[in-house]
Scaffold this motif. Structure first.
Motif, PDB file in Angstrom:
ATOM      1  N   LEU A 139       0.839  -1.204   0.000  1.00  0.00           N
ATOM      2  CA  LEU A 139       0.000   0.000   0.000  1.00  0.00           C
ATOM      3  C   LEU A 139       0.867   1.245   0.000  1.00  0.00           C
ATOM      4  O   LEU A 139       1.956   1.247   0.585  1.00  0.00           O
ATOM      5  CB  LEU A 139      -0.864   0.057   1.266  1.00  0.00           C
ATOM      6  CG  LEU A 139      -1.855  -1.047   1.532  1.00  0.00           C
ATOM      7  CD1 LEU A 139      -2.458  -0.872   2.912  1.00  0.00           C
ATOM      8  CD2 LEU A 139      -2.930  -1.042   0.475  1.00  0.00           C
ATOM      9  N   SER A 140       0.332   2.311  -0.586  1.00  0.00           N
ATOM     10  CA  SER A 140       0.966   3.613  -0.421  1.00  0.00           C
ATOM     11  C   SER A 140       0.625   4.135   0.965  1.00  0.00           C
ATOM     12  O   SER A 140      -0.295   3.632   1.624  1.00  0.00           O
ATOM     13  CB  SER A 140       0.451   4.585  -1.491  1.00  0.00           C
ATOM     14  OG  SER A 140      -0.934   4.830  -1.302  1.00  0.00           O
ATOM     15  N   MET A 165       4.399   1.409   1.654  1.00  0.00           N
ATOM     16  CA  MET A 165       5.483   1.960   0.850  1.00  0.00           C
ATOM     17  C   MET A 165       5.668   3.428   1.222  1.00  0.00           C
ATOM     18  O   MET A 165       4.685   4.133   1.443  1.00  0.00           O
ATOM     19  CB  MET A 165       5.147   1.855  -0.646  1.00  0.00           C
ATOM     20  CG  MET A 165       4.755   0.469  -1.115  1.00  0.00           C
ATOM     21  SD  MET A 165       6.143  -0.655  -1.129  1.00  0.00           S
ATOM     22  CE  MET A 165       5.297  -2.235  -1.156  1.00  0.00           C
ATOM     23  N   PRO A 166       6.893   3.919   1.250  1.00  0.00           N
ATOM     24  CA  PRO A 166       7.137   5.314   1.619  1.00  0.00           C
ATOM     25  C   PRO A 166       6.853   6.251   0.440  1.00  0.00           C
ATOM     26  O   PRO A 166       7.746   6.903  -0.106  1.00  0.00           O
ATOM     27  CB  PRO A 166       8.613   5.319   2.025  1.00  0.00           C
ATOM     28  CG  PRO A 166       9.221   4.246   1.172  1.00  0.00           C
ATOM     29  CD  PRO A 166       8.156   3.189   1.043  1.00  0.00           C
ATOM     30  N   VAL A 167       5.577   6.296   0.056  1.00  0.00           N
ATOM     31  CA  VAL A 167       5.178   7.144  -1.064  1.00  0.00           C
ATOM     32  C   VAL A 167       3.701   7.499  -0.896  1.00  0.00           C
ATOM     33  O   VAL A 167       2.910   6.704  -0.395  1.00  0.00           O
ATOM     34  CB  VAL A 167       5.428   6.421  -2.425  1.00  0.00           C
ATOM     35  CG1 VAL A 167       4.613   5.145  -2.535  1.00  0.00           C
ATOM     36  CG2 VAL A 167       5.158   7.323  -3.600  1.00  0.00           C
ATOM     37  N   TRP A 191       5.251   2.274  -8.414  1.00  0.00           N
ATOM     38  CA  TRP A 191       5.718   2.972  -7.220  1.00  0.00           C
ATOM     39  C   TRP A 191       5.999   2.014  -6.054  1.00  0.00           C
ATOM     40  O   TRP A 191       6.530   2.431  -5.035  1.00  0.00           O
ATOM     41  CB  TRP A 191       4.700   4.036  -6.794  1.00  0.00           C
ATOM     42  CG  TRP A 191       3.295   3.506  -6.739  1.00  0.00           C
ATOM     43  CD1 TRP A 191       2.393   3.500  -7.764  1.00  0.00           C
ATOM     44  CD2 TRP A 191       2.651   2.873  -5.644  1.00  0.00           C
ATOM     45  NE1 TRP A 191       1.218   2.905  -7.352  1.00  0.00           N
ATOM     46  CE2 TRP A 191       1.357   2.517  -6.052  1.00  0.00           C
ATOM     47  CE3 TRP A 191       3.046   2.576  -4.346  1.00  0.00           C
ATOM     48  CZ2 TRP A 191       0.456   1.874  -5.213  1.00  0.00           C
ATOM     49  CZ3 TRP A 191       2.153   1.938  -3.506  1.00  0.00           C
ATOM     50  CH2 TRP A 191       0.867   1.598  -3.944  1.00  0.00           C
ATOM     51  N   HIS A 192       5.664   0.741  -6.205  1.00  0.00           N
ATOM     52  CA  HIS A 192       5.983  -0.245  -5.158  1.00  0.00           C
ATOM     53  C   HIS A 192       7.499  -0.349  -5.037  1.00  0.00           C
ATOM     54  O   HIS A 192       8.195  -0.477  -6.031  1.00  0.00           O
ATOM     55  CB  HIS A 192       5.392  -1.615  -5.495  1.00  0.00           C
ATOM     56  CG  HIS A 192       3.931  -1.720  -5.232  1.00  0.00           C
ATOM     57  ND1 HIS A 192       3.340  -2.870  -4.764  1.00  0.00           N
ATOM     58  CD2 HIS A 192       2.918  -0.826  -5.350  1.00  0.00           C
ATOM     59  CE1 HIS A 192       2.046  -2.680  -4.616  1.00  0.00           C
ATOM     60  NE2 HIS A 192       1.763  -1.452  -4.971  1.00  0.00           N
ATOM     61  N   GLY A 217      -2.252   2.585  -8.414  1.00  0.00           N
ATOM     62  CA  GLY A 217      -2.561   3.908  -8.908  1.00  0.00           C
ATOM     63  C   GLY A 217      -3.493   3.815 -10.107  1.00  0.00           C
ATOM     64  O   GLY A 217      -4.004   2.737 -10.436  1.00  0.00           O
ATOM     65  N   PRO A 218      -3.721   4.948 -10.777  1.00  0.00           N
ATOM     66  CA  PRO A 218      -4.551   4.925 -11.985  1.00  0.00           C
ATOM     67  C   PRO A 218      -3.999   3.936 -13.013  1.00  0.00           C
ATOM     68  O   PRO A 218      -2.789   3.714 -13.101  1.00  0.00           O
ATOM     69  CB  PRO A 218      -4.453   6.367 -12.495  1.00  0.00           C
ATOM     70  CG  PRO A 218      -4.118   7.177 -11.271  1.00  0.00           C
ATOM     71  CD  PRO A 218      -3.250   6.279 -10.430  1.00  0.00           C
ATOM     72  N   ASP A 219      -4.896   3.334 -13.776  1.00  0.00           N
ATOM     73  CA  ASP A 219      -4.532   2.360 -14.813  1.00  0.00           C
ATOM     74  C   ASP A 219      -3.738   1.174 -14.254  1.00  0.00           C
ATOM     75  O   ASP A 219      -2.836   0.645 -14.905  1.00  0.00           O
ATOM     76  CB  ASP A 219      -3.742   3.030 -15.948  1.00  0.00           C
ATOM     77  CG  ASP A 219      -4.533   4.124 -16.628  1.00  0.00           C
ATOM     78  OD1 ASP A 219      -5.748   3.931 -16.845  1.00  0.00           O
ATOM     79  OD2 ASP A 219      -3.943   5.189 -16.921  1.00  0.00           O
TER      80      ASP A 219
END
Length: 187
Positions: A10-11, A146-148, A25-26, A18-20
């Motif tokens: 997870l963010s 996740m750090p994002v 970003w993982h 995310g979208p699509d």
């Protein structure tokens, strides 16, 4: 007795994609991937929705044949092929080797599977996770934060409409800043 475990990245703002369906970003580096391998190699089954199954099946069965893939990815290819899968789908007509197909979740069948000896079972796919949560079939959550912050996408618990009390069993910080939070469902 086997538990049903949600294993999900997870963010920080609660999105699993995310979208699509973007998951670029993982932050899965070698240390985190090795942890995943150690955890998932002990599973007695992967319980998956159609989308997750198709995405995994498209890549992982032959990932160890690519010499450019790191050793941890090659190792996971073997885990993917070895661990039995139950795929929940109303549209698929067939599934690959070591997989069985179910049109819907039968809570009695899942409870019977939980009573069998063996390793825990991992449930994947956000819609299937929500179904298992609603039917009170989830025993544990292993959430990898996740750090994002991604701002938009699909949230893991976006359709939850009732509280679920949890007990924190474990937390672990990885070198890349990812934090694993392991919760048991309080019953």
């Amino acid at each position: 007795m086997r538990n049903v475990v949600v294993h999900m990245g997870l963010s920080l703002d609660g999105f699993f994609e995310g979208p699509d369906r973007d998951i670029s970003w993982h932050k899965v580096d070698e240390e985190l991937h090795q942890h995943f391998n150690e955890e998932l190699a002990t599973r007695s089954a992967f319980l998956e929705g159609r989308v997750t199954y198709e995405l995994m099946e498209e890549y992982w069965p032959g990932a160890d044949q690519d010499p450019d893939n790191p050793a941890v990815m090659q190792e996971f290819a073997g885990i993917w092929r070895t661990v039995p899968k139950i795929v929940f789908s109303r549209t698929l007509q067939e599934v690959g080797p070591n997989a069985t197909l179910r049109a819907e979740v039968d809570p009695d069948e899942i409870r019977a599977l939980k009573q069998q000896p063996g390793g825990d079972m991992t449930v994947g796919g956000v819609d299937l996770v929500e179904t298992f949560r609603r039917l009170d079939l989830v025993d544990e959550y292993r959430l990898y934060v996740m750090p994002v912050v991604i701002g938009r996408g699909r949230r893991l618990f976006e359709s939850a409409d009732t509280p679920t009390d949890l007990d924190l069993l474990e937390e672990r910080r990885f070198g890349n800043g990812v934090v694993m939070l392991r919760y048991a469902v309080r019953r």
